[in-house]
Each structure stands twice: as C-alpha cells, then as structure tokens.
Scaffold this motif. Structure first.
Motif, short mmCIF file in Angstrom:
data_model
loop_
_atom_site.label_atom_id
_atom_site.label_comp_id
_atom_site.label_asym_id
_atom_site.label_seq_id
_atom_site.Cartn_x
_atom_site.Cartn_y
_atom_site.Cartn_z
N TYR A 3 -6.65 -4.01 7.00
CA TYR A 3 -7.89 -4.22 6.26
C TYR A 3 -7.87 -3.46 4.93
CZ TYR A 3 -12.79 -5.12 5.28
OH TYR A 3 -13.95 -5.54 4.68
N VAL A 4 -7.18 -2.33 4.89
CA VAL A 4 -6.98 -1.62 3.62
C VAL A 4 -6.26 -2.55 2.64
CG1 VAL A 4 -5.82 0.33 2.48
CG2 VAL A 4 -6.96 0.67 4.70
N LEU A 5 -5.20 -3.19 3.11
CA LEU A 5 -4.45 -4.12 2.26
C LEU A 5 -5.33 -5.28 1.81
CD1 LEU A 5 -1.80 -5.16 1.00
CD2 LEU A 5 -1.28 -6.23 3.22
N GLU A 6 -6.11 -5.82 2.74
CA GLU A 6 -7.00 -6.94 2.40
C GLU A 6 -7.98 -6.54 1.30
OE1 GLU A 6 -10.43 -9.43 4.76
OE2 GLU A 6 -8.69 -8.79 5.92
N CYS A 7 -8.56 -5.36 1.41
CA CYS A 7 -9.52 -4.89 0.40
C CYS A 7 -8.84 -4.64 -0.93
CB CYS A 7 -10.24 -3.65 0.90
SG CYS A 7 -11.32 -3.94 2.31
N TYR A 8 -7.63 -4.08 -0.88
CA TYR A 8 -6.89 -3.84 -2.13
C TYR A 8 -6.57 -5.16 -2.82
CZ TYR A 8 -2.92 -3.36 -5.18
OH TYR A 8 -2.09 -3.46 -6.26
N GLU A 9 -6.11 -6.13 -2.05
CA GLU A 9 -5.71 -7.41 -2.64
C GLU A 9 -6.92 -8.15 -3.24
OE1 GLU A 9 -3.45 -9.27 0.49
OE2 GLU A 9 -1.56 -8.57 -0.44
N ALA A 10 -8.09 -7.96 -2.65
CA ALA A 10 -9.30 -8.57 -3.20
C ALA A 10 -9.71 -7.89 -4.51
CB ALA A 10 -10.44 -8.47 -2.19
N LYS B 109 -9.13 2.17 -8.74
CA LYS B 109 -9.84 2.13 -10.03
C LYS B 109 -8.83 2.26 -11.16
CE LYS B 109 -13.56 4.31 -12.68
NZ LYS B 109 -14.53 5.44 -12.72
N ASP B 110 -9.00 1.42 -12.17
CA ASP B 110 -8.12 1.45 -13.35
C ASP B 110 -6.64 1.36 -12.95
OD1 ASP B 110 -10.40 1.76 -14.94
OD2 ASP B 110 -10.31 3.95 -14.80
N GLY B 111 -6.38 0.51 -11.94
CA GLY B 111 -4.99 0.25 -11.55
C GLY B 111 -4.34 1.31 -10.68
N LYS B 112 -5.12 2.29 -10.22
CA LYS B 112 -4.54 3.38 -9.43
C LYS B 112 -5.38 3.68 -8.20
CE LYS B 112 -2.79 7.00 -11.30
NZ LYS B 112 -2.65 8.29 -12.03
N LEU B 113 -4.71 4.20 -7.16
CA LEU B 113 -5.41 4.72 -5.99
C LEU B 113 -5.81 6.17 -6.22
CD1 LEU B 113 -3.27 3.55 -2.92
CD2 LEU B 113 -5.20 2.38 -4.00
N SER B 114 -6.94 6.57 -5.65
CA SER B 114 -7.31 7.98 -5.63
C SER B 114 -8.16 8.25 -4.41
CB SER B 114 -8.06 8.38 -6.91
OG SER B 114 -9.25 7.64 -7.04
N ILE C 138 0.84 -1.20 0.00
CA ILE C 138 0.00 0.00 0.00
C ILE C 138 0.87 1.25 0.00
CG2 ILE C 138 -1.77 1.30 1.26
CD1 ILE C 138 -2.82 -1.25 -0.05
N GLN C 139 1.96 1.22 0.74
CA GLN C 139 2.87 2.37 0.77
C GLN C 139 3.42 2.67 -0.62
OE1 GLN C 139 3.83 4.45 3.64
NE2 GLN C 139 4.24 5.63 1.79
N THR C 140 3.77 1.62 -1.36
CA THR C 140 4.27 1.79 -2.72
C THR C 140 3.24 2.48 -3.60
OG1 THR C 140 5.70 -0.14 -2.54
CG2 THR C 140 5.11 0.55 -4.76
N LEU C 141 1.98 2.06 -3.48
CA LEU C 141 0.91 2.67 -4.27
C LEU C 141 0.64 4.11 -3.83
CD1 LEU C 141 -1.55 -0.34 -4.33
CD2 LEU C 141 -0.31 0.57 -6.29
N ILE C 142 0.69 4.37 -2.52
CA ILE C 142 0.51 5.73 -2.02
C ILE C 142 1.61 6.65 -2.54
CG2 ILE C 142 0.65 7.15 0.09
CD1 ILE C 142 -1.02 4.99 1.49
#
Length: 199
Positions: free
Chosen positions: A190-197, A133-138, A97-101
């Motif tokens: 839980y943020v990570l869990e939701c992202y991975e799903a 969405k579309d491979g990116k966080l916002s 998640i840190q990498t994406l942030i």
C-alpha cells in the motif's frame, strides 16, 4: 455527501499478536466511527458538504478546527488500517520504494530507526509519517489530527501514536508498538500504491 466508515480490510484478529482484536474493535468501531459521525454532523448544511475528504481537510485547515480535526482523523485512520496487513513489515520492500529509501533516507535500517524515533519523539498524541514531497521521501511527525497534506506533502505511510491505538496491548510501551508496526504489520504494497498515485 455523508462520509462513511469503511469496514476493516481484514478480520479483527488478523493482526494478532501484534495488535489484538480488542484494540481494533475499540480503535475502529469506537474511536474512528466517532470521528466519522462527528464530521457528518459538523458539515451538514455547510460548504464542506459537497467536498471530497481531502478537500474538506485542506479547506478547513486553520479555519474550522472541529471540522478539520474530525476530517483529518477520518482520513488518517482510514489509511492507517490499509497501511497494515497480516504478515507485513520488515525488509520486504518493493524495489521502487527501496530505491527511494536508499537514496533519500540512508537505507532501510536508518529509515526504520528514524521512523520509530519520529513516533517516539511526538509528544502526546499524534502520528509518524513517511511522505513524498518535491520528488523526495522524508520522515516527519504531526500532533493530534494534523496531516502533512496541508503542507503540500503526500503521505505514503503513517503510524498512529495516540494512546488509544496501542494502550490495550502495550500499555505505556510506545516503542514496542512502533517496533511491532514496522517489523510485523507494515503493508509495503500500500506504501507503493500511494507513492505511485502521487509520483
């Protein structure tokens, strides 16, 4: 299929001093419970009765306002409880998640400022969101019961900025509530869990 109010995933006093037991008792046991009761009453004998909660939200969006409002509020609150934990918050962000942030949001400090700003600038009742969405966080915000999944995004974090969510503890100081949420309550696991799903 009747929807059910799940118990809180922690004790009522687990989030103190940032969220009081009194707030959780009112917010979960009264407000959230009412959405579940209303939803079950509204969908009896309708096409929504056999759908999952996510399906009800998508099928009722823009078509059946009472069903949508109660279904979305049930979903929003159910996950809002899970996106908090005792000893959460701050910079203890899972590496993925840190990498994406860093890549999408300009780093942790900018994420924190922008997420809090989304909550502060949501006029009236609503939600601040971190979505995928579309491979990116916002970061986005919605009013009332609205949920980003109706726009094709996957929510991976939300903060409730309806006044009933913080007024007992913070009165009109929404900023203090949002700072406490991000700095002390946010459940990054839980943020990570939701992202991975979703990924």
């Amino acid at each position: 299929m009747a929807f059910e109010l799940a118990p809180l995933p922690y004790a009522y006093d687990a989030l103190a001093p940032y969220t009081s037991a009194e707030t959780l008792e009112y917010h979960h046991d009264k407000h959230h419970a009412a959405y579940v009761t209303n939803l079950n009453n509204l969908i009896k004998g309708t096409e929504f009765e056999s759908m999952s909660l996510e399906e009800v939200i998508k099928a009722s969006a823009g078509k059946n306002v009472p069903v949508f409002n109660n279904a979305a509020q049930h979903w929003n609150h159910h996950h809002f409880w899970l996106w908090q934990k005792k000893g959460g918050g701050g910079t203890k962000v899972p590496g993925k998640i840190q990498t994406l942030i860093d890549r999408d949001l300009g780093g942790y400090d900018k994420f924190r400022a922008d997420f809090i700003q989304a909550g502060m600038t949501q006029f009236g009742s609503g939600w601040a969101w971190l979505v995928f969405k579309d491979g990116k966080l916002s970061i986005t915000k919605t009013s009332n019961a609205e949920n980003p999944m109706t726009q094709g995004a996957t929510p991976i974090l939300t903060a409730d900025v309806w006044e009933h969510g913080y007024y007992i503890d913070y009165r009109n100081l929404r900023l203090k509530f949002l700072e406490a949420f991000v700095d002390h309550l946010l459940n990054w696991d839980y943020v990570l869990e939701c992202y991975e799903a979703a990924a």
